[in-house]
Design an enzyme around this catalytic site. Structure first.
Site, PDB file in Angstrom:
ATOM      1  N   CYS A  80      -1.252 -10.547  -2.140  1.00 41.75           N
ATOM      2  CA  CYS A  80      -0.871 -11.503  -1.119  1.00 41.75           C
ATOM      3  C   CYS A  80       0.320 -12.345  -1.515  1.00 41.75           C
ATOM      4  O   CYS A  80       0.767 -13.174  -0.745  1.00 41.75           O
ATOM      5  CB  CYS A  80      -2.065 -12.393  -0.829  1.00 41.75           C
ATOM      6  SG  CYS A  80      -2.971 -12.862  -2.290  1.00 41.75           S
TER       7      CYS A  80
HETATM    8  C1  LIG Z   1      -5.886 -10.140  -4.212  1.00 41.87           C
HETATM    9  S1  LIG Z   1      -6.188  -9.064  -5.539  1.00 41.87           S
HETATM   10  C2  LIG Z   1      -7.698  -8.337  -5.054  1.00 41.87           C
HETATM   11  C3  LIG Z   1      -8.902  -9.030  -5.582  1.00 41.87           C
HETATM   12  C4  LIG Z   1     -10.181  -8.302  -5.348  1.00 41.87           C
HETATM   13  N1  LIG Z   1     -10.398  -8.050  -3.935  1.00 41.87           N
HETATM   14  C5  LIG Z   1     -11.383  -9.047  -5.930  1.00 41.87           C
HETATM   15  O1  LIG Z   1     -12.273  -9.377  -5.177  1.00 41.87           O
HETATM   16  O2  LIG Z   1     -11.436  -9.330  -7.138  1.00 41.87           O
HETATM   17  C6  LIG Z   1      -5.015  -7.802  -5.275  1.00 41.87           C
HETATM   18  C7  LIG Z   1      -5.075  -6.657  -6.276  1.00 41.87           C
HETATM   19  O3  LIG Z   1      -4.172  -5.627  -5.867  1.00 41.87           O
HETATM   20  C8  LIG Z   1      -3.699  -4.986  -7.033  1.00 41.87           C
HETATM   21  N2  LIG Z   1      -2.456  -4.250  -6.695  1.00 41.87           N
HETATM   22  C9  LIG Z   1      -1.220  -4.751  -6.498  1.00 41.87           C
HETATM   23  N3  LIG Z   1      -0.348  -3.784  -6.182  1.00 41.87           N
HETATM   24  C10 LIG Z   1      -1.046  -2.636  -6.183  1.00 41.87           C
HETATM   25  C11 LIG Z   1      -0.693  -1.277  -5.955  1.00 41.87           C
HETATM   26  N4  LIG Z   1       0.554  -0.934  -5.653  1.00 41.87           N
HETATM   27  N5  LIG Z   1      -1.652  -0.338  -6.057  1.00 41.87           N
HETATM   28  C12 LIG Z   1      -2.931  -0.684  -6.374  1.00 41.87           C
HETATM   29  N6  LIG Z   1      -3.322  -1.964  -6.606  1.00 41.87           N
HETATM   30  C13 LIG Z   1      -2.395  -2.922  -6.513  1.00 41.87           C
HETATM   31  C14 LIG Z   1      -3.476  -6.138  -8.011  1.00 41.87           C
HETATM   32  O4  LIG Z   1      -3.459  -5.665  -9.346  1.00 41.87           O
HETATM   33  C15 LIG Z   1      -4.663  -7.059  -7.688  1.00 41.87           C
HETATM   34  O5  LIG Z   1      -5.730  -6.815  -8.563  1.00 41.87           O
END
Ligand SMILES: C[S@@+](CC[C@H](N)C(=O)[O-])C[C@H]1O[C@@H](n2cnc3c(N)ncnc32)[C@H](O)[C@@H]1O
Length: 427
Positions: A80
């Site tokens: 985000c």
């Molecule tokens: C807002 S966090 C999600 C948190 C999760 N829903 C939880 O409850 O703990 C967003 C996640 O997306 C991952 N992320 C970012 N870019 C990504 C990508 N291109 N592919 C896969 N994961 C990604 C980040 O590493 C991060 O852990």
């Protein structure tokens, strides 16, 4: 047998843990970050794939996804930062495309339900067009859906945390979000409803922890009994008899600043000579170009001593540097931040201090995820027993709530006008 769920952008697993607490069965997590992947795998004990969901080639992604076609639910919170009002909001940020990668996964898997989470900044980003387009695509895929901004403190979290949530189903069940269960007071953000119990205070959330030390180690509890319902929830599945991640190492300068702050006071309340250099830089920059810091995206970085009798402000990756304990001269520990996010004390995070702070700050609070998952199961049960009729339905946006406030900003009004065109399939 428990219904299966798969999580994308799964982070440390806050959403999945909450769904598991509601007796659903997480069977897959996917995240690009090595440490989050490792935290997920070791705590939830299920496969997590370390994958870039933006760059993976289509064939290997299909190989990964195909065993989960028509799974019960897809859950996830794409990153985000590009939408966040706490960062420098950048509409061209490539991470903003990831919400459509999430959509593509739902499109391929066609789950019965999906839950999508993002920061409230999504609602006004790109003049509302991003969220409009996302909702429009879910409708064209055949989902009934609802979009709401919620404050998780209204579900019993000891923290004010506002997020935009989209929930959809393709079983034809008209539904509402789970009813709010708690009054809360986080100072600036509050909702005081006379007949509702109060969300736990910061004090209740972090009570019963051993004294913090100055290095990472395992610390045994010093009391067997728990002093609040919330502490009971946090400790109930922890068989280890103690906690990790409960340390703090303030420098001499930091100690001096902390010792001068009363609850509610921030860096701004200290004499200028004590300001942290980065805070001073920001403060003067604001004076120089005349733009309020809030308008550049985010409150000024700086420390703040918290109140023990209120809910905490939003936990972010900076909280274990910036939020000062209500009565002790140190910042909150990572464990205290994890508790304010409702992670069980048994949860152990992988990585170094800053990586753990990011995983905790990014997480969807398991307690709230559990309440949402329980609610979906109740709807399913009502459908099963004929209490919700599925006759004649058309994919559509069933409802939205963009704010709790009586008025709306011009930006939100614009988003609302876009969303209205999707109600009852008028668009
Ligand atoms: C807002 S966090 C999600 C948190 C999760 N829903 C939880 O409850 O703990 C967003 C996640 O997306 C991952 N992320 C970012 N870019 C990504 C990508 N291109 N592919 C896969 N994961 C990604 C980040 O590493 C991060 O852990």
């Amino acid at each position: 047998m428990s219904e299966k769920i798969v999580s994308f952008f799964s982070g440390a697993g806050g959403l999945s843990l909450g769904f598991a607490l509601a007796d659903l069965k997480p069977v897959l997590g996917v995240d690009i970050n090595d440490d989050a992947y490792s935290t997920y795998k070791s705590n939830l004990g299920i496969p997590c794939h370390n994958l870039d969901l933006n760059a993976s080639d289509k064939c290997s992604l299909i190989d990964l996804l195909s065993p989960y076609k028509e799974v019960f639910a897809v859950i996830g919170g794409p990153p985000c930062q590009g939408f966040s009002t706490a960062g420098s909001r950048n509409e061209l940020d490539s991470r903003n495309q990831l919400i459509f990668n999430y959509f593509a996964i739902v499109e391929y898997l066609k789950p019965k339900w999906f839950l999508f989470e993002n920061v409230e900044g999504l609602l006004t980003s790109n003049s509302g067009k991003s969220v409009f387009e996302l909702v429009r695509r879910f409708i064209s895929l055949g989902y009934l859906l609802r979009l709401e901004k919620v404050n998780f403190a209204a579900y019993g979290l000891p923290q004010s945390r506002k997020r935009a949530i989209v929930i959809g189903n393709r079983i034809g069940a008209f539904f509402h979000f789970p009813p709010e269960t708690h009054s809360f007071n986080a100072g600036k953000h509050n909702k005081l409803l006379p007949l509702f119990p109060h969300s736990p205070t910061l004090d209740e959330a972090i009570s019963g922890l051993p004294e913090a030390v100055s290095y990472e180690c395992f610390l045994p509890y010093t009391h067997a009994e728990t002093s609040s319902e919330y502490e009971h929830f946090i400790r109930q599945s922890n068989n280890s008899g103690g906690v990790k991640h409960h340390f703090s190492t303030p420098s001499a300068n930091e100690l001096e600043r902390y010792s001068l702050l009363e609850p509610g006071q921030t860096m701004k309340d200290l004499t200028e000579s004590l300001w942290h250099p980065s805070f001073r830089k920001r403060a003067f920059r604001r004076v120089k170009d005349g733009t309020a810091t809030e308008k550049r995206g985010g409150a000024p970085a700086g420390i703040k001593r918290l109140y023990s009798h209120l809910c905490s402000p939003t936990i972010t990756s900076a909280s274990s540097r910036e939020f000062i304990h209500p009565s002790l001269d140190r910042a909150l520990t990572l464990r205290e931040c994890a508790r304010l996010q409702s992670f069980s004390d048994r949860y152990v995070f992988s990585g170094n201090t800053s990586s753990i702070a990011i995983q905790i700050g990014n997480a969807f609070p398991p307690l709230v995820a559990m309440r949402f998952a329980q609610h979906l199961m109740q709807i399913e049960a009502k459908v099963g027993s004929g209490l919700i009729s599925l006759k004649e339905w058309e994919a559509q946006l069933i409802g939205y709530r963009l704010t709790d406030a009586s008025g709306m900003s011009p930006a939100l009004m614009h988003t609302e006008s876009l969303l209205k065109s999707l109600m009852f399939n008028l668009g």
